[in-house]
Design a protein around this motif. Structure first.
Motif, PDB file in Angstrom:
ATOM      1  N   VAL A  96       1.060  -1.067   0.175  1.00  0.00           N
ATOM      2  CA  VAL A  96       0.115  -0.168   0.155  1.00  0.00           C
ATOM      3  C   VAL A  96       0.679   1.676  -0.076  1.00  0.00           C
ATOM      4  O   VAL A  96       0.701   2.120  -0.912  1.00  0.00           O
ATOM      5  CB  VAL A  96      -0.759  -0.114   0.954  1.00  0.00           C
ATOM      6  CG1 VAL A  96      -1.815   1.407   1.175  1.00  0.00           C
ATOM      7  CG2 VAL A  96      -2.331  -1.033   1.107  1.00  0.00           C
ATOM      8  N   VAL A  97       1.854   1.659   0.735  1.00  0.00           N
ATOM      9  CA  VAL A  97       3.027   2.644   0.617  1.00  0.00           C
ATOM     10  C   VAL A  97       3.316   2.412  -0.392  1.00  0.00           C
ATOM     11  O   VAL A  97       3.754   3.762  -0.888  1.00  0.00           O
ATOM     12  CB  VAL A  97       3.969   2.269   1.968  1.00  0.00           C
ATOM     13  CG1 VAL A  97       4.678   3.559   1.826  1.00  0.00           C
ATOM     14  CG2 VAL A  97       3.375   2.280   2.821  1.00  0.00           C
ATOM     15  N   GLY A  98       4.092   1.387  -1.134  1.00  0.00           N
ATOM     16  CA  GLY A  98       4.541   1.462  -2.324  1.00  0.00           C
ATOM     17  C   GLY A  98       3.261   1.839  -3.252  1.00  0.00           C
ATOM     18  O   GLY A  98       4.444   2.861  -4.689  1.00  0.00           O
ATOM     19  N   ALA A  99       2.246   1.781  -3.358  1.00  0.00           N
ATOM     20  CA  ALA A  99       1.036   1.866  -4.429  1.00  0.00           C
ATOM     21  C   ALA A  99       1.145   3.422  -4.394  1.00  0.00           C
ATOM     22  O   ALA A  99       0.784   4.142  -5.205  1.00  0.00           O
ATOM     23  CB  ALA A  99      -0.251   1.324  -4.311  1.00  0.00           C
ATOM     24  N   ALA A 100       0.845   3.870  -2.560  1.00  0.00           N
ATOM     25  CA  ALA A 100       0.983   5.547  -2.991  1.00  0.00           C
ATOM     26  C   ALA A 100       2.753   6.301  -3.435  1.00  0.00           C
ATOM     27  O   ALA A 100       1.949   7.545  -3.726  1.00  0.00           O
ATOM     28  CB  ALA A 100       0.928   5.482  -0.577  1.00  0.00           C
ATOM     29  N   ARG A 101       3.826   5.766  -3.276  1.00  0.00           N
ATOM     30  CA  ARG A 101       4.816   6.714  -4.207  1.00  0.00           C
ATOM     31  C   ARG A 101       4.369   6.065  -5.110  1.00  0.00           C
ATOM     32  O   ARG A 101       4.378   7.066  -5.918  1.00  0.00           O
ATOM     33  CB  ARG A 101       6.024   5.293  -3.489  1.00  0.00           C
ATOM     34  CG  ARG A 101       7.062   5.911  -4.038  1.00  0.00           C
ATOM     35  CD  ARG A 101       7.842   5.391  -3.193  1.00  0.00           C
ATOM     36  NE  ARG A 101       9.411   5.353  -3.635  1.00  0.00           N
ATOM     37  CZ  ARG A 101      10.261   5.356  -4.463  1.00  0.00           C
ATOM     38  NH1 ARG A 101      11.001   3.148  -4.000  1.00  0.00           N
ATOM     39  NH2 ARG A 101      11.900   5.230  -4.918  1.00  0.00           N
ATOM     40  N   ALA A 102       3.999   5.269  -6.166  1.00  0.00           N
ATOM     41  CA  ALA A 102       3.873   5.100  -7.218  1.00  0.00           C
ATOM     42  C   ALA A 102       2.956   6.585  -7.581  1.00  0.00           C
ATOM     43  O   ALA A 102       3.008   7.230  -8.556  1.00  0.00           O
ATOM     44  CB  ALA A 102       3.307   4.215  -7.405  1.00  0.00           C
ATOM     45  N   GLN A 103       1.852   6.905  -6.910  1.00  0.00           N
ATOM     46  CA  GLN A 103       0.383   7.394  -7.414  1.00  0.00           C
ATOM     47  C   GLN A 103       1.491   9.283  -7.090  1.00  0.00           C
ATOM     48  O   GLN A 103       0.955   9.706  -8.127  1.00  0.00           O
ATOM     49  CB  GLN A 103      -0.777   7.422  -5.783  1.00  0.00           C
ATOM     50  CG  GLN A 103      -1.358   5.950  -6.664  1.00  0.00           C
ATOM     51  CD  GLN A 103      -2.201   5.816  -7.875  1.00  0.00           C
ATOM     52  OE1 GLN A 103      -2.386   7.201  -8.589  1.00  0.00           O
ATOM     53  NE2 GLN A 103      -2.691   4.681  -8.403  1.00  0.00           N
ATOM     54  N   LEU A 104       1.715   8.996  -6.002  1.00  0.00           N
ATOM     55  CA  LEU A 104       2.539  10.394  -6.422  1.00  0.00           C
ATOM     56  C   LEU A 104       3.684  10.406  -7.410  1.00  0.00           C
ATOM     57  O   LEU A 104       3.416  11.741  -8.131  1.00  0.00           O
ATOM     58  CB  LEU A 104       3.919  10.191  -4.917  1.00  0.00           C
ATOM     59  CG  LEU A 104       4.302  12.120  -4.030  1.00  0.00           C
ATOM     60  CD1 LEU A 104       2.742  12.905  -4.108  1.00  0.00           C
ATOM     61  CD2 LEU A 104       4.818  12.167  -3.041  1.00  0.00           C
TER      62      LEU A 104
END
Length: 905
Positions: free
Chosen positions: A722-730
């Protein structure tokens, strides 16, 4: 019964129960021969004290080392035994064994010291692995001995059996560092592997060799008279010349000649014979015994040591007590070891076995079978298995192992290598359920799944319809079925099948109610292994709480060395759970505890702690200690008997891919996530890790959309994803979507800094891009405080260049100084100018690299550093290269200057 099986059995008692329990168990129904190794041999009634040798041996009290070196039968042991008996002080006597490992040797030597009355603190410890001993234990022993007011006298009999150079090196270390606290006497047939030239040159050695041990004419005459022979001087001289004063030769001649009506003529005929002295004389001695005595001697020749009851079992008579006592009184090469146990002179026993095979072909296997049956009833499993294997009765031998509930010893404990070697000789013709179980265990331990599962299925089918043919009634059947459950759990672990493991655990719980409590208590390794396998499969399935329960139970098992391996493995698994939850410090402590579990019993570092090494490597990567991570990965890859199960291989993938990514090899990191072993079910966290690595590759190559899409397919509950996905979205320009993902996290207090710090840095960057610099600074500062205790550096390096200006701000410098960025100038030196660019993130030196740097500052050469640190020159050079790289210098002088600037010196 073989020396090796007796040694390993006694070794296990020494390691797990301590010396008192060991001596208490030394009886004919346990280990009847352990005490005899510390017993000073008794002297026969015809023993002749030779004062010239006794006087020479008195010098042993003045020199650290004494060597009594002579051929077999030269009278070495009896000479030292006689001299020892006349001492006012106690002597530690140890009769060594052939083919013993370092651990076995030192366990017995420590026990010999304690038996003799030398007080050794409990802190000295005991080796637990038959093949090795911890160097620290030897150092502690030497320190204790060096503090003694009077030296401890240690006699090692039959030292020529010790052929391992490592034992000799260790013995030399203890002798040298004991100072005046130890006097070592070696009784040997060969030159020992010790630096004798150094002791000779220093005058620190007393030697009695073959020529001095030889009987003189006068001594031989007295010896012959003690046997009732009164020979003319010329006849005695001829005998001494032909035998060269060989003690056993003289005694054998006396025994044989005194039965002849014309001893002098008999000895002349013997002199003319050209066969070997031993073969001729031993054959003569045997042939002059009664038929009953000859039969007993031939039959007990298949044993290394024996008691009268065991001898009776082989002869199927009841006269062994009187025959053995008479043979000992007559000095007919039957040695009384004390405690109602005997052994044949090795040469005599060898020739007797040759006579047995010639006179009664095919009887030897039957004798081994009888010995195995008697020993099975006496409760001596190790000797039972040895004789059963020698008899070629593999169904009996496998049945004894299974009935005793000892199948777990093929996987853990001190005897696993010996048992694996023994059962490696069992062929496919052995088809009983017990044999199938042992076949399955051996093949699964070698990771041969196809063969192991086939044999396991055969065993289960047989047990479903019949009881065990090896006896034991319902207990025997329950023991076999419980062994099946253990192997089912192992198979489930190797194939990543949590449901199969749960069924095996439920079956085991039911079956344990049918097993005598005593038997379960004697084999704690079975339950420890079962819980470890169950916990591993639960962990693979992502059921962390249930896995932790089983693994904690296994890690808390009793049983000493017998459960050390599953306890170490369980701690390694618990460390992995902590790592996956982001708790680096907790993971490190448990992984180090796994290592300590092996080291405590002098087990090899890799034994049972492979996953712990991998977790430590992964932790080192997150701390950006990349050299340390590589060393740990190399250690985990060394050849050893680790489980190649999905969890361990996933742990290897995490550490390896992380290191490759940190070193700038994203594609290689992605390749490292490929499954190394097949699994029946998919592990959610293993899938999540692979997705994280793949998404990082996409981000590195400018494809944030692909990275975000990839992480969306990951199973729910993978917070790191989830944290990795948030980084990708950013990175894709959607900060609101990134914050929504982070706001949806439900950590429930279980997430550690490795996760929360990364989440805070994503929020900080989003705030920075939105122009909310106060929130960005606050979140970075919060991340620094969280990461400081764990020394968590990788998230700040992975964050990218946007964070560097923030780390240069005054509030950040204090939080980052010393562990993430260089600290303040030491000794109150001037601070860098305010307009100076912020210092880059610095990779911390390891403890050993700091040691090398400190010695560089002392102007020490590479050779001097190596000598001072007790490492090789090449090792020092490797550390120097790493120091130069981390400090961004190319010369020693610059490294020292840079080290002072950073407060490292």
């Amino acid at each position: 019964m073989t020396r090796r099986t007796v040694a390993v059995s006694a070794m296990a008692v020494l390691a797990e129960n301590g010396p008192e329990a060991t001596m208490a168990r030394a009886d004919p129904r346990g280990d009847p021969f352990l005490r005899t190794r510390f017993a000073i041999p008794t002297r026969p009634a015809t023993f002749l004290r030779r004062e010239r040798l006794v006087s020479h041996l008195d010098q042993a009290l003045l020199t650290p080392l004494t060597m009594v070196n002579g051929a077999a039968g030269a009278g070495k042991t009896l000479l030292v035994a006689d001299w020892t008996a006349a001492r006012d002080t106690s002597v530690a006597w140890l009769t060594t064994e052939a083919d013993q490992g370092c651990g076995t040797f030192w366990a017995y030597l420590l026990q010999a010291l304690r038996v003799s009355g030398v007080p050794l603190p409990a802190g000295v410890g005991f080796p637990a692995d038959a093949s090795r001993v911890d160097h620290a234990l030897l150092a502690r022993l030497a320190a204790v001995l060096s503090d003694r007011d009077a030296p401890a006298i240690v006699v090692l009999d039959a030292y020529d059996r010790v052929t391992d150079p490592e034992i000799a090196e260790q013995l030399e270390f203890v002798l040298h560092h004991s100072g005046q606290g130890m006097r070592l006497i070696l009784i040997t047939r060969t030159e020992p592997l010790l630096p004798l030239h150094r002791y000779r040159a220093a005058g620190d050695m007393t030697e009695i060799r073959d020529a001095e041990l030889a009987f003189t004419l006068d001594e031989a005459a007295v010896l012959l008279e003690s046997h009732g022979l009164h020979l003319p001087v010329h006849a005695a001289r001829t005998l001494v010349e032909r035998t060269r004063g060989w003690a056993v030769g003289l005694r054998l001649c006396a025994l044989a000649a005194r039965e002849s009506p014309d001893p002098e003529t008999y000895l002349k005929e013997f002199e003319a014979d050209r066969t070997t002295v031993a073969d001729f004389l031993l054959a003569e001695v045997l042939e002059r015994q009664s038929p009953e005595t000859q039969d007993l001697l031939l039959r007990v020749s298949v044993l290394d040591r024996f008691c009268p009851e065991l001898a009776n079992a082989l002869t199927e008579r009841t006269d062994a007590v009187s025959i053995l006592a008479a043979l000992h009184r007559e000095n007919a090469f039957v040695e009384h070891l004390g405690h109602a146990s005997y052994r044949l002179h090795p040469l005599f026993g060898e020739i007797l076995r040759a006579h047995l095979r010639a006179r009664s072909p095919g009887l030897e296997p039957e004798l081994h079978r009888r010995a195995a049956a008697w020993l099975r009833c006496s409760g001596s499993l190790a000797e039972t298995l040895g004789h059963g294997a020698a008899a070629g009765d593999w169904e009996f031998t496998a049945g004894a192992l299974v009935d005793d509930l000892a199948i777990g010893q093929l996987f853990t404990g001190l005897r696993r290598d010996d048992l694996a070697e023994l059962f490696s000789r069992m062929g496919p013709e052995a088809t009983s359920p017990a044999a199938d179980l042992v076949h399955a265990a051996c093949e699964l331990s070698r990771y041969d799944l196809d063969g192991g599962l086939t044999h396991l299925q055969h065993a289960e089918q047989s047990l479903a319809g019949q009881e065990m043919p090896t006896g034991g009634g319902s207990t025997g059947l329950a023991a076999a079925q419980l062994s099946c459950a253990l192997l089912e759990a192992l198979a489930a672990r190797l194939t990543g099948s949590p449901d199969r493991a749960e069924l095996a655990a439920e079956a085991a719980e039911r079956l344990q109610e049918r097993i005598p409590t005593r038997l379960l208590e004697e084999h704690p390794e079975l339950t420890a292994l079962l819980m470890t396998h169950l916990g591993s499969t639960r962990l693979w399935a992502g059921r962390f709480d249930a896995a932790r329960a089983a693994l904690t139970a296994a890690a808390g098992s009793t049983g000493g060395a017998s459960t050390a391996l599953p306890r170490g493995e369980s701690l390694g698994h618990l460390a992995l759970i902590d790592y996956l939850n982001g708790w680096l410090g907790r993971a490190e402590r448990k992984a180090l505890a796994a290592m300590h579990t092996a080291e405590r019993f002098s087990l090899p570092r890799a034994s049972g702690s492979g996953l712990g090494l991998l977790v430590l490597a992964a932790v080192a990567v997150d701390r950006n200690e990349l050299d340390e991570a590589q060393e740990l990965l190399d250690a985990a890859a060394a050849p050893h008997r680790e489980m190649r199960d999905p969890v361990t291989e996933a742990g290897r993938s995490i550490a390896t891919s992380g290191l490759l990514a940190a070193n700038g090899h994203p594609q290689a990191a992605l390749a490292a996530t490929e499954p190394a072993v097949a699994a029946d079910v998919v592990s959610p966290w293993a899938v999540g890790h692979t997705a994280l690595v793949a998404s990082a590759v996409h981000l590195a190559e400018g494809r944030p959309e692909a990275a975000a899409e990839l992480l969306q397919a990951v199973p729910e509950g993978q917070v790191a994803c989830v944290v990795g996905a948030a980084r990708a979205q950013l990175a894709a320009g959607r900060p609101a979507a990134a914050i929504d993902l982070l706001d949806g996290l439900r950590s429930e207090g279980r997430l550690g800094p490795a996760v929360t710090v990364r989440a805070s840095l994503v929020r900080a960057r989003a705030a920075d891009e939105a122009g909310d610099f106060a929130a960005s600074r606050r979140l970075v500062l919060q991340a620094l405080h969280e990461a400081r205790r764990e020394r968590l550096r990788r998230p700040f390096i992975e964050a990218g260049p946007w964070i560097r200006p923030l780390l240069g701000l005054v509030p950040m410098r204090g939080a980052a100084a010393g562990w993430l960025t260089p600290g303040p100038t030491p000794h109150g030196g001037p601070c860098p100018p305010k307009d100076q660019p912020p210092a880059p993130v610095v990779e911390e030196l390891t403890g050993r690299e700091r040691d090398v740097l400190q010695r560089l500052a002392q102007m020490m050469s590479t050779d001097e550093i190596a000598a001072d640190l007790y490492v090789s020159v090449n090792t020092v050079k490797t550390h120097l290269k790493s120091v130069y790289r981390k400090l961004a210098v190319n010369r020693r002088h610059d490294a020292v200057l840079r080290g002072r600037e950073l407060g490292l010196l």
